[in-house]
Structures are given as structure tokens and as C-alpha cells.
Design a protein around this motif. Structure first.
Motif, PDB file in Angstrom:
ATOM      1  N   UNK A 163      18.705 -18.506  -2.068  1.00  0.00           N
ATOM      2  CA  UNK A 163      17.725 -17.512  -1.674  1.00  0.00           C
ATOM      3  C   UNK A 163      17.964 -16.174  -2.347  1.00  0.00           C
ATOM      4  N   UNK A 164      17.409 -15.115  -1.754  1.00  0.00           N
ATOM      5  CA  UNK A 164      17.476 -13.794  -2.367  1.00  0.00           C
ATOM      6  C   UNK A 164      18.758 -13.058  -1.999  1.00  0.00           C
ATOM      7  N   UNK A 165      18.870 -12.687  -0.731  1.00  0.00           N
ATOM      8  CA  UNK A 165      19.990 -11.892  -0.233  1.00  0.00           C
ATOM      9  C   UNK A 165      20.060 -12.081   1.284  1.00  0.00           C
ATOM     10  N   UNK A 178      23.064 -20.598  -0.107  1.00  0.00           N
ATOM     11  CA  UNK A 178      23.641 -19.330  -0.542  1.00  0.00           C
ATOM     12  C   UNK A 178      22.523 -18.400  -0.975  1.00  0.00           C
ATOM     13  N   UNK A 179      22.900 -17.235  -1.464  1.00  0.00           N
ATOM     14  CA  UNK A 179      21.934 -16.257  -1.951  1.00  0.00           C
ATOM     15  C   UNK A 179      22.352 -15.745  -3.323  1.00  0.00           C
ATOM     16  N   UNK A 180      21.378 -15.287  -4.086  1.00  0.00           N
ATOM     17  CA  UNK A 180      21.669 -14.720  -5.397  1.00  0.00           C
ATOM     18  C   UNK A 180      22.482 -13.439  -5.278  1.00  0.00           C
ATOM     19  N   UNK A 181      22.235 -12.677  -4.218  1.00  0.00           N
ATOM     20  CA  UNK A 181      22.954 -11.431  -3.943  1.00  0.00           C
ATOM     21  C   UNK A 181      23.643 -11.583  -2.592  1.00  0.00           C
ATOM     22  N   UNK A 234      15.421  -2.078   7.178  1.00  0.00           N
ATOM     23  CA  UNK A 234      14.322  -2.775   6.523  1.00  0.00           C
ATOM     24  C   UNK A 234      14.771  -3.308   5.166  1.00  0.00           C
ATOM     25  N   UNK A 235      14.517  -4.595   4.957  1.00  0.00           N
ATOM     26  CA  UNK A 235      14.859  -5.270   3.704  1.00  0.00           C
ATOM     27  C   UNK A 235      14.379  -4.484   2.491  1.00  0.00           C
ATOM     28  N   UNK A 236      15.242  -4.373   1.503  1.00  0.00           N
ATOM     29  CA  UNK A 236      14.911  -3.731   0.235  1.00  0.00           C
ATOM     30  C   UNK A 236      15.246  -4.706  -0.887  1.00  0.00           C
ATOM     31  N   UNK A 237      14.301  -4.966  -1.760  1.00  0.00           N
ATOM     32  CA  UNK A 237      14.507  -5.944  -2.829  1.00  0.00           C
ATOM     33  C   UNK A 237      15.670  -5.514  -3.725  1.00  0.00           C
ATOM     34  N   UNK A 238      16.599  -6.418  -4.031  1.00  0.00           N
ATOM     35  CA  UNK A 238      17.694  -6.061  -4.936  1.00  0.00           C
ATOM     36  C   UNK A 238      17.176  -5.694  -6.315  1.00  0.00           C
ATOM     37  N   UNK A 281      25.939  -9.691  -9.307  1.00  0.00           N
ATOM     38  CA  UNK A 281      26.381 -10.728  -8.365  1.00  0.00           C
ATOM     39  C   UNK A 281      26.360 -12.126  -8.972  1.00  0.00           C
ATOM     40  N   UNK A 282      25.816 -12.276 -10.168  1.00  0.00           N
ATOM     41  CA  UNK A 282      25.661 -13.611 -10.744  1.00  0.00           C
ATOM     42  C   UNK A 282      26.981 -14.376 -10.897  1.00  0.00           C
ATOM     43  N   UNK A 283      28.114 -13.721 -11.210  1.00  0.00           N
ATOM     44  CA  UNK A 283      29.364 -14.490 -11.312  1.00  0.00           C
ATOM     45  C   UNK A 283      29.704 -15.301 -10.067  1.00  0.00           C
ATOM     46  N   UNK A 284      29.387 -14.775  -8.882  1.00  0.00           N
ATOM     47  CA  UNK A 284      29.641 -15.557  -7.660  1.00  0.00           C
ATOM     48  C   UNK A 284      28.753 -16.792  -7.622  1.00  0.00           C
ATOM     49  N   UNK A 285      27.493 -16.629  -7.972  1.00  0.00           N
ATOM     50  CA  UNK A 285      26.561 -17.760  -7.939  1.00  0.00           C
ATOM     51  C   UNK A 285      26.950 -18.812  -8.972  1.00  0.00           C
ATOM     52  N   UNK A 286      27.340 -18.376 -10.149  1.00  0.00           N
ATOM     53  CA  UNK A 286      27.773 -19.325 -11.178  1.00  0.00           C
ATOM     54  C   UNK A 286      29.016 -20.085 -10.728  1.00  0.00           C
ATOM     55  N   UNK A 287      29.931 -19.385 -10.065  1.00  0.00           N
ATOM     56  CA  UNK A 287      31.145 -20.043  -9.576  1.00  0.00           C
ATOM     57  C   UNK A 287      30.815 -21.047  -8.473  1.00  0.00           C
TER      58      UNK A 287
END
Length: 209
Positions: free
Chosen positions: A56-58, A95-98, A111-115, A123-129
Motif C-alpha cells: 500500500x501507500x503508507x 506492507x507499505x511503500x512508506x 489528516x493523511x498527507x500524500x508522501x 523508503x524504497x530500500x526497505x521495500x526492496x529488502x
């Protein structure tokens, strides 16, 4: 900020990339500025060798408070969709991208704020891992932010949703984020489209074998 001054989580990754080590290390991540206001890092959860990985997003407000992904209203839409699509939660890693909640204060509400693009990239290194550790057969890409991280900035969910496409050793299937179903003027129609995409993802497993 990382120790070398660049906005990236890369310097915070541990030597061992099993999920437990990654989760422990991510708790101390300061790879972008979001860590300053968020309650905690919200890392992914699920089986280490899950067949499906949902991105997902965050984290939202409830996820940030509880420390678990997809436990708010959007999570309930997702749970319903997975059940009706025949996807067993025991075979899912979410998981989430952020990993930190991005928000603005409005009175007593957050209130949600778009990353931003920089926060997504940081944050991409966590997602790749996570992808390398889980090695899913199918990656369900939930919404534009996840698509930006996994499929590139030119990818448009509205144009290619529900289309299985190669992504490394897995197949990716993009769809809307379940929160978009909640915001839609016609929730029933939005949910039907979301469910149709999840059913395509369920069937895509058999194409990877």
C-alpha cells in the motif's frame, strides 16, 4: 537523514536481511523527515515466504497508533476483498511503500498527507529488502504511491489495473488502494472493480508455477 547526509533508508539496513532483522532495524530509521512526527515505524507483517505481497501507500492514523499495517477502515475493505477473492491471509504479506505516517494536524485530528516523491524514494530500500526476503509469487500494488515505488513514475494504475505484468521473479497486479473504495461516490461499483482485480491476482499465482 542518513549518516552521510542523504535522504535514504539504505544506511539503516542491517547486515542480515531476514524479516525479523529488517523489522528491528526499521524501528530506528531516520532516512527521511517523516520519523520526526510519526509515532513509530510501521513495518510489514506476514509469512516470510508468503505467496502474495500486498503493498500500500503508507500507514494511516490507526496503523501509526497501533503499529500494524492495514488495521484501519481501509484494512477492513482489504480483508473483505481478500476473503471474497479466495486469497488466504496465511499466504499474504502486507506492507507499505512508506513506513511512517505522513499527516497534517487539523484540530485534534491527524489528516493523511500524500508522501512526496523524495519520501517514497528514501523508503524504497526497505521495500526492496522485504521483496528479497519474502520472494512472493504475486505482488498486489495498491494505489499510485505503491505503483510509483515499484513500477516507476510513468505507470498509471487507472490505465493498467488488473493486468498481470512481470516484476523480477514475480508477477505484479496493480489496483486502487482500498481507501479509494471508501472515498468513491459509488462504493459498490468501486468495490466490485477492486474485487475483480484481486481475483485476477489470485489467479495469477498459477501462472508463476
Amino acid at each position: 537523514m542518513t549518516k552521510n547526509g542523504n535522504n535514504s533508508a539504505a544506511a539503516f539496513l542491517p547486515e542480515s536481511h531476514d524479516l525479523e532483522s529488517l523489522r528491528d532495524a526499521a524501528a530506528g530509521c531516520e532516512g527521511c523527515g517523516l520519523f520526526r512526527d510519526a509515532t513509530r515505524t510501521v513495518f510489514g507483517e506476514g509469512a516470510e515466504r508468503a505467496r502474495y505481497m500486498l503493498v500500500g501507500e503508507q500507514p494511516g492514523d490507526q496503523e501509526d497508533r497501533q503499529g500494524h499495517p492495514f488495521v484501519g477502515p481501509a484494512g477492513r475493505v482489504l480483508d473483505r476483498g481478500l476473503d471474497e477473492a479466495g486469497i488466504d491471509r496465511d499466504e499474504v504479506y502486507v506492507t507499505n511503500a512508506v513506513k511512517h505516517f505522513s499527516f497534517t494536524d487539523r484540530g485534534k485530528r491527524r489528516i493523511h498527507k500524500k508522501p512526496t516523491a523524495a519520501e517514497i524514494d528514501a523508503c524504497r530500500p526497505w521495500l526492496e529488502a522485504e521483496l528479497a526476503a519474502v520472494r512472493p509469487e504475486v505482488v498486489v500494488v495498491l494505489g499510485a504511491t505503491a505503483a510509483r515505488s515499484l513500477l516507476g513514475r510513468a505507470f498509471r494504475v487507472t490505465e493498467r489495473r488488473g493486468e498481470p505484468m512481470p516484476m523480477g521473479e514475480a508477477l505484479a497486479v496493480a489496483t486502487v488502494h482500498p481507501s479509494a473504495v471508501l472515498r468513491a461516490p459509488d462504493r459498490d461499483a468501486a468495490y466490485a472493480g477492486f474485487l475483480a482485480d484481486l481475483r485476477i491476482a489470485a489467479g495469477a499465482v498459477h501462472r508463476t508455477r
